[in-house]
Design an enzyme around this catalytic site. Structure first.
Site, short mmCIF file in Angstrom:
data_model
loop_
_atom_site.label_atom_id
_atom_site.label_comp_id
_atom_site.label_asym_id
_atom_site.label_seq_id
_atom_site.Cartn_x
_atom_site.Cartn_y
_atom_site.Cartn_z
N ASP A 13 7.60 2.07 2.06
CA ASP A 13 8.32 2.22 0.79
C ASP A 13 9.21 3.47 0.75
O ASP A 13 10.39 3.40 0.43
CB ASP A 13 7.34 2.29 -0.40
CG ASP A 13 6.63 0.96 -0.65
OD1 ASP A 13 7.31 -0.08 -0.65
OD2 ASP A 13 5.40 0.99 -0.85
N ARG A 92 -2.01 12.95 -9.02
CA ARG A 92 -0.59 12.67 -9.28
C ARG A 92 0.16 13.77 -10.02
O ARG A 92 1.26 14.14 -9.59
CB ARG A 92 -0.42 11.32 -10.00
CG ARG A 92 -0.78 10.12 -9.12
CD ARG A 92 -0.12 10.16 -7.76
NE ARG A 92 -0.42 8.98 -6.96
CZ ARG A 92 -0.87 9.00 -5.72
NH1 ARG A 92 -1.10 10.16 -5.12
NH2 ARG A 92 -1.08 7.88 -5.07
N ASP A 121 1.04 4.84 -10.85
CA ASP A 121 1.62 6.07 -10.31
C ASP A 121 3.03 6.34 -10.80
O ASP A 121 3.41 7.49 -11.03
CB ASP A 121 1.56 6.05 -8.78
CG ASP A 121 0.13 6.26 -8.27
OD1 ASP A 121 -0.71 6.74 -9.07
OD2 ASP A 121 -0.13 5.94 -7.11
N SER A 170 -4.13 -1.33 1.36
CA SER A 170 -3.34 -0.23 0.83
C SER A 170 -4.32 0.88 0.44
O SER A 170 -5.24 0.66 -0.35
CB SER A 170 -2.56 -0.72 -0.39
OG SER A 170 -2.11 0.38 -1.12
N1 ARG Z 1 -5.97 2.30 -9.12
C1 ARG Z 1 -6.16 3.69 -8.85
C2 ARG Z 1 -5.39 4.51 -9.83
O1 ARG Z 1 -4.44 4.05 -10.38
C3 ARG Z 1 -5.88 4.09 -7.43
C4 ARG Z 1 -4.74 3.44 -6.73
C5 ARG Z 1 -4.72 3.91 -5.35
N2 ARG Z 1 -3.72 3.34 -4.52
C6 ARG Z 1 -3.99 2.56 -3.46
N3 ARG Z 1 -3.00 2.21 -2.72
N4 ARG Z 1 -5.19 2.18 -3.17
O2 ARG Z 1 -5.76 5.63 -10.08
#
Ligand code: ARG
Length: 408
Positions: A13, A92, A121, A170
């Site tokens: 990405d 984040r 995110d 992922s």
């Molecule tokens: N769903 C979680 C959050 O929004 C973590 C996402 C993590 N990303 C991944 N590619 N597993 O905090």
């Protein structure tokens, strides 16, 4: 020369975003920024190698200590969201601030991320960035990119992305948690295979781990004082060997989508369990129950990436007011993938062994019989209410002092 800063990981990405920022958004120059919140070494190798192959000016910011401090705020607030200790979510805003710092320093006019339009995110990054004067760009979302399109585009442009792309899952890793999603895991009815786990061994064996806290902050493990980052890293490794800290959740994202997520977080599990156990010893019942609501709010804001919000400062003020006495130790037993408290000790315990003891001598001028009056009143309203329901029209109190209602 218009310059844009890009949150850069070296994955597919963010790699395609580099030429797209030039071609589609008209920026002459792109700089990549990677923020270290404790990702594994291979991820940095990927970022370095891809940046070099792209000829991308690349900055790396170490934010591990700042991030660990935020994780310890989360411990003080016993923070979890739907069972998840918030690793990605907490990281984040820290990452967003660090990238913004570099972007401003380097005179960028824009700041970009490679998040899709479905996840959390994008919202967490932009919540921070939209407070600046920079143009915020989200190429993947704005140009409606799909993975297939990105792979084709990368091949066409001869971009340095790994052929066959990067694995089945992922994954997002930092010192607080490792999140695994995608592929077959998108079916909530599919049991995760053992190979999604990297931090937690198949649960077996047992040991005890003693954590010492000072003012709610973890300061030592099994008697050894440690700084926050190494303390977390040590517990991930040590407790992970006993399979502790796996969660499989149906997670409600900010946009309302329900997604299936798997997490590993041995250190977070040990620290949250131990911290909660120590609080149970030293806080009053009223503090414990009111703090639950504060914790819920704190966790929601953290999930939303809003740890910089004024309300979080206010919540932290309450939390901190309760934490001076959260000083002492708690010992957990990690066994068969479980983590449970087995001992706790503090000089601030709101506990008197003498008073609680079954050897019922008078203590502090209170005798066992003194509870009789309390016992007479306890449940009085409930007894009255039930009698009213039963159709006793004029409930009257018994005159024998028992508190029972006479039915007549
Ligand atoms: N769903 C979680 C959050 O929004 C973590 C996402 C993590 N990303 C991944 N590619 N597993 O905090």
């Amino acid at each position: 020369m218009a310059k844009a800063a890009l949150a850069f990981s070296g994955g597919l990405d963010t790699t395609v975003c580099v030429p797209l920022l030039k071609e589609e958004y008209g920026y002459d120059e792109v700089i990549g920024v990677t923020v270290d919140v404790g990702q594994p070494g291979e991820e940095f190798d990927e970022a370095y190698e891809t940046a070099e192959a792209l000829g991308l000016e690349h900055y790396v910011v170490d934010a591990k200590e700042e991030f660990a401090d935020l994780c310890f705020d989360a411990v003080k607030a016993n923070a979890t969201y739907q069972g998840y200790p918030l690793g990605t979510a907490l990281a984040r805003p820290v990452i967003a601030e660090a990238i913004l710092g570099v972007a401003e320093e380097q005179g960028c006019e824009a700041i970009a991320h490679g998040c899709t339009g479905k996840g959390n995110d994008q919202l967490r990054f932009e919540a921070v960035w939209r407070g600046s004067d920079l143009e915020v760009i989200a190429p993947v979302r704005e140009l409606g990119l799909t993975r297939e399109w990105e792979i084709e585009y990368a091949a066409e442009k001869e971009l340095p992305v790994e052929a066959g792309n990067s694995g089945v899952w992922s994954i997002d890793t930092n010192i607080w948690s490792r999140a695994v999603e995608g592929g077959k895991l998108e079916n909530p009815d599919y049991e995760p295979p053992e190979d999604i786990y990297e931090w937690t061994a198949h649960p077996e064996g047992e040991t005890t781990i003693e954590v010492a806290f000072e003012g709610g902050v973890p300061v030592a493990v099994d008697g050894e004082e440690m700084d926050p980052v190494p303390l977390i890293q040590h517990l991930n490794e040590y407790a992970g060997k006993f399979g502790v800290g796996r969660t499989d959740v149906m997670e409600d994202r900010m946009l309302g989508l329900k997604v299936r997520e798997n997490y590993e977080h041995p250190a977070a599990t040990v620290l949250l369990t131990a911290h909660g156990a120590l609080e149970d010893l030293v806080l009053t019942k009223n503090e414990r129950s009111f703090k639950k609501g504060i914790e819920q709010e704190w966790s929601e804001k953290a999930y939303q990436g809003l740890t910089f919000a004024p309300v979080v400062d206010a919540l932290n003020a309450f939390v901190d007011e309760t934490q001076d006495v959260v000083t002492g130790t708690a010992t957990v037993k990690v066994s068969g993938g479980n983590c449970r408290v087995v001992a706790r000790d503090s000089e601030y315990a709101v506990y008197s062994e003498e008073m609680a003891s079954f050897n019922t001598e008078d203590v502090a001028g209170i005798a066992q019989e003194d509870a009789t009056g309390v016992a007479k009143y306890h449940g009085l309203q409930e007894r009255l209410a039930n009698n009213v329901k039963k159709g006793v029209s004029k409930p009257e109190l018994a005159t024998d002092g028992s508190g029972d209602v006479d039915e007549n």
